[in-house]
Design an enzyme around this catalytic site. Structure first.
Site, PDB file in Angstrom:
ATOM      1  N   GLY A 143     -98.707  25.479  -9.771  1.00 16.65           N
ATOM      2  CA  GLY A 143     -97.724  25.967 -10.731  1.00 16.65           C
ATOM      3  C   GLY A 143     -98.043  25.688 -12.172  1.00 16.65           C
ATOM      4  N   HIS A 197    -104.463  32.910  -3.772  1.00 17.58           N
ATOM      5  CA  HIS A 197    -105.089  31.626  -3.450  1.00 17.58           C
ATOM      6  C   HIS A 197    -106.192  31.812  -2.412  1.00 17.58           C
ATOM      7  CE1 HIS A 197    -100.984  30.584  -4.861  1.00 17.58           C
ATOM      8  NE2 HIS A 197    -101.615  29.581  -5.449  1.00 17.58           N
ATOM      9  N   SER A 207    -102.873  25.539  -8.928  1.00 20.61           N
ATOM     10  CA  SER A 207    -102.863  25.453  -7.468  1.00 20.61           C
ATOM     11  C   SER A 207    -104.176  25.919  -6.857  1.00 20.61           C
ATOM     12  CB  SER A 207    -101.718  26.295  -6.895  1.00 20.61           C
ATOM     13  OG  SER A 207    -101.836  27.653  -7.301  1.00 20.61           O
ATOM     14  N   ASP A 227    -102.940  35.541   0.378  1.00 18.28           N
ATOM     15  CA  ASP A 227    -101.766  35.961  -0.387  1.00 18.28           C
ATOM     16  C   ASP A 227    -102.147  36.703  -1.662  1.00 18.28           C
ATOM     17  OD1 ASP A 227    -102.803  33.925  -1.889  1.00 18.28           O
ATOM     18  OD2 ASP A 227    -100.943  32.793  -2.067  1.00 18.28           O
ATOM     19  N   ASN A 255    -100.984  31.296 -14.027  1.00 16.87           N
ATOM     20  CA  ASN A 255     -99.542  31.046 -14.008  1.00 16.87           C
ATOM     21  C   ASN A 255     -98.896  31.377 -15.347  1.00 16.87           C
ATOM     22  OD1 ASN A 255     -99.308  30.133 -11.308  1.00 16.87           O
ATOM     23  ND2 ASN A 255    -100.129  28.153 -11.901  1.00 16.87           N
TER      24      ASN A 255
END
Length: 432
Positions: free
Chosen positions: A283, A407, A254, A404, A313
């Site tokens: 993901g 990202h 992502s 966040d 991930n």
């Protein structure tokens, strides 16, 4: 610890939960287990017939729901119902009030009956603890969705599905849990851990999962993941048909997909003129990117440079052993070199995540980076760590760069481009 485990075993026996060779989790007296339901922010204990966890505070999740109810007969819980709505993570946990020694069950199986009332917009996993800070989940989305509307279905999983390096089954407080994503409603009954192995559902081998090609099988990805792959194949064809084959390709998760979102303006300035192709999928773990490469995403092109950055991930979703994640990255490098032998590959260190330097998952990523740095050969594969450029001088990660803490925003993508530019330009000039 041994005393507490013996005490727990005595308590379970007194409650009738140790029958023959089995550890019975359901049915059970209401006081036998601590049952909680909730999400990443709040949990609530089920003490009566039903309970609902407080909703998350974030605006996007305030209308969500996580609740549990019990079917009780004569003071015994016969079944539990787990209902969740619009949550990227929710859980129903059955916890022991004292640590349990599950080593005698290591060669056995976890068995339970499952009734799926709704799961067309959700996913389901089952989890078993394996010591302090250790738990492993097995994805049940395929069999669970297949059983929707078919009444009670009996499922079995080998206990080996929940084993990983460093697991300690001598003191387990989480013998059973369900995790939900999206929205769904399921019930469980007749939950037990048996000593003898039984035929059951297959589960990935954690030692080879990162290097075994697979589509991303998550509830929030099923609807768009394969269509996005097809879209990227078409985007590549259009570039070739226009006589503008990509000079640069980005491969990742992502964070790479974000070049099409928060990083779009930076991309348009610096990589669109190179007819760049962004192969980032939210993901994705290493095995998912490997599947995509083996299904045509980089076939028929010869970019001057390939930028690979993936792995967060693997560590974030599975808290994977760094060596396992690194093996997945190495497998991707081999695939790229096989399909694009003339391209220069820029292998980026996995980006830092979490606010503070001692963040648990950031620490795993650092260990991954130490391993993959050794994959650079200085001829075709080159390693670059731009992590320091994304961090504050004290090592913290600012929300002004990653809102966040995972990202990047447009400012973060601008930092990424500038930190990478000297090395990338050298590789573009070096490529034939």
């Amino acid at each position: 610890m041994q005393y507490r485990s013996l005490f727990a075993s005595a308590l379970l026996a007194a409650c009738g939960l140790v029958q023959a060779q089995d550890l019975v989790i359901l049915p059970a007296p209401t006081e036998a287990w601590k049952v909680t339901v909730g999400h990443w922010e709040a949990q609530a204990e089920l003490k009566g017939d039903g309970v609902v966890a407080p909703a998350p505070k974030a605006d996007y999740a305030r209308a969500s729901h996580a609740g549990a109810s019990a079917h009780v007969t004569a003071g015994s819980r016969d079944a539990l119902t787990f209902e969740w709505r619009d949550l990227w993570q929710s859980m129903l946990r059955v916890e022991s009030r004292s640590p349990l020694d599950l080593r005698p069950f290591a060669g056995g199986a976890l068995e339970f009956d499952l009734h799926v009332a709704e799961l067309d917009k959700g996913g389901l996993s089952v989890k078993v603890g394996c010591g302090s800070g250790c738990a492993r989940a097995v994805n049940l989305i395929t069999p669970a969705r297949a059983s929707a509307g078919k009444g009670w279905q009996h499922l079995a999983l080998s206990m080996s599905c929940f084993v990983r390096e460093g697991a300690d089954f001598s003191a387990v407080t989480l013998p059973f849990a369900l995790e939900g994503t999206g929205s769904g409603q399921v019930s469980v009954a007749n939950v037990r851990i048996v000593r003898d192995a039984r035929p059951g559902l297959a589960c990935p081998d954690y030692r080879t999962e990162s290097v075994t090609p697979a589509m991303l099988n998550e509830s929030w990805a099923i609807d768009w993941w394969k269509p996005r792959h097809e879209q990227k194949l078409q985007e590549k064809r259009q570039l070739l048909e226009a006589g503008t084959p990509p000079e640069i390709v980005f491969i990742g998760d992502s964070i790479t997909q974000g070049w099409e979102k928060g990083g779009r303006a930076v991309w348009d300035r610096h990589f669109a003129p190179l007819h760049g192709l962004a192969l980032g999928f939210g993901g994705d773990r290493t095995e998912n990117a490997l599947w995509r490469l083996q299904h045509g995403e980089i076939d028929g092109i010869a970019p001057k440079a390939v930028v690979l950055m993936i792995g967060t991930n693997n560590t974030g979703h599975r808290a994977e052993n760094p060596e396992t994640t690194a093996a997945g990255i190495k497998r991707l490098l081999d695939e790229i070199r096989q399909r694009l032998p003339r391209s220069q590959v820029l292998l980026l260190a996995v980006f830092p995540r979490g606010e503070k330097p001692d963040d648990f998952l950031r620490g795993i990523n650092r260990r991954v980076n130490k391993i993959i740095e050794g994959y650079a050969d200085g001829r075709n594969v080159h390693f670059l760590d731009i992590g320091p450029a994304l961090l504050q001088p004290d090592g913290t990660l600012s929300r002004e760069v990653m809102p966040d803490l995972l990202h990047p925003n447009e400012h973060g993508y601008d930092i990424w481009q500038r930190a990478m530019a000297p090395t990338l330009q050298r590789l573009l000039n070096k490529a034939p």
